[in-house]
Design a protein around this motif. Structure first.
Motif: not given
Length: 331
Positions: A174-176, A168-170, A314-318
């Motif tokens: 990637r999101y940040y 989860a941290e990984q 997933i939604a956040a990256n979209l």
């Protein structure tokens, strides 16, 4: 309320029927509800959650997800079943082959969950479930969840339950990284543009606030919000009795304005979706709409509501994809 009560009675009746049938066959309800032979002997770890404490199998193989499908898939876990396989989660459909539908997250189908013999059930506290019934089927974890802006904390608790905190941290790193890249490409403009988030219902127009799911992504990207939408969850709860959104009257259409407007319509059924589309056209025909600076500068962007009101990485990256598309690539 009566309809939900009847559904629970059906579920309870199914388990009672199962008890009787097992008893006649010389077995026990506990044996019937036990998922696999390893269910009570495999290594497990204790997890504290909204409904108590549960010893969760260290390597669950048959996970049933209740309203947290984005979290599971983000961690590389493919549940055997979920109650999130419906139109609001279309953004996940390419990853859901082989996942069985066990209802919607208002009332999961307990009888079907029993038949699937899970070794772990995991869901959010906003799901209308009877914890005792679920925990009689398999070890069950109910993660506390009050509003969508808490998605990061919920994701980390979901991961901890599955023993996947490092993974989860990984995912979040990637999101940040992506939000930081967006900030860099925005350059000095990142602190300046205001982003308005609007959802059109058949009978009302709602503004999404800073502690909504999409509001947190906007904030992580370094973008600001107009004053009409710059309320925290606690402030919004006090003012509007809703932590993440509120409805405005027609004369308040100017409150929609910002440097960019992201907009979608509501509709979980075809007829409601059509009514929402009609309401959107009425909004755009209103003289106040044409006076908005974002409208005049052609910076109104219609986006898919299913992931702007999503729930997980997933939604956040979209949403980040949309920000890159409309704020960077098209400008």
């Amino acid at each position: 309320m009566k309809q939900k009560s009847r559904r629970w009675l059906v579920a309870i009746a199914a388990i009672v029927t199962l008890t009787i049938s097992v008893a006649c066959g010389g077995g026990s309800l506990q044996q019937s509800l036990q998922v696999t032979g390893e269910n009570t002997t495999s290594p497990c770890h204790m997890v504290s959650h909204a409904a108590g404490e549960t010893c969760v199998p260290d390597n669950p193989q048959r996970v049933v997800d209740l309203a947290g499908l984005d979290y599971a898939l983000s961690l590389g876990i493919k549940p055997i079943a979920s109650d999130s396989l419906y139109s609001a989660n279309l953004y996940l459909q390419e990853e859901t082959d082989g996942i069985e539908n066990v209802g919607k997250n208002d009332v999961p189908n307990l009888e079907r969950i029993v038949e699937l013999k899970p070794d772990l059930i995991i869901g959010g506290s906003y799901v209308d479930v009877n914890y005792q019934l679920l925990s009689d089927i398999a070890p069950t974890v109910i993660i506390p969840y009050d509003y969508s802006g808490q998605w990061k904390d919920v994701f980390m608790q979901y991961a901890a339950t599955l023993g996947l905190t490092e993974k989860a941290e990984q995912v979040m790193a990637r999101y940040y990284d992506r939000t930081q890249e967006l900030r860099q490409q925005m350059g000095s403009r990142a602190a300046e543009p205001e982003v308005s988030i609007v959802r059109v219902y058949p009978t009302q127009i709602n503004l999404y606030l800073k502690d909504s799911f999409c509001g947190t992504v906007i904030a992580d990207a370094g973008l600001s919000r107009p004053a009409s939408q710059n309320f925290t969850a606690s402030e919004a709860k006090s003012l509007f009795d809703n932590q993440i959104q509120y409805a405005i009257s027609q004369e308040k259409i100017p409150d929609l304005d910002a440097d960019a407007i992201f907009l979608w319509t509501f509709g979980h059924r075809d007829d409601i979706a059509q009514d929402a589309q009609s309401a959107k056209q009425e909004l755009k025909a209103d003289p106040l709409w044409s006076m908005l600076s974002a409208v005049q500068e052609d910076r109104v962007y219609e986006v898919p509501g299913e992931y702007w009101i999503g729930d997980g990485p997933i939604a956040a990256n979209l949403v980040i994809d949309d920000l890159f598309k409309y704020l960077i690539e098209e400008n």
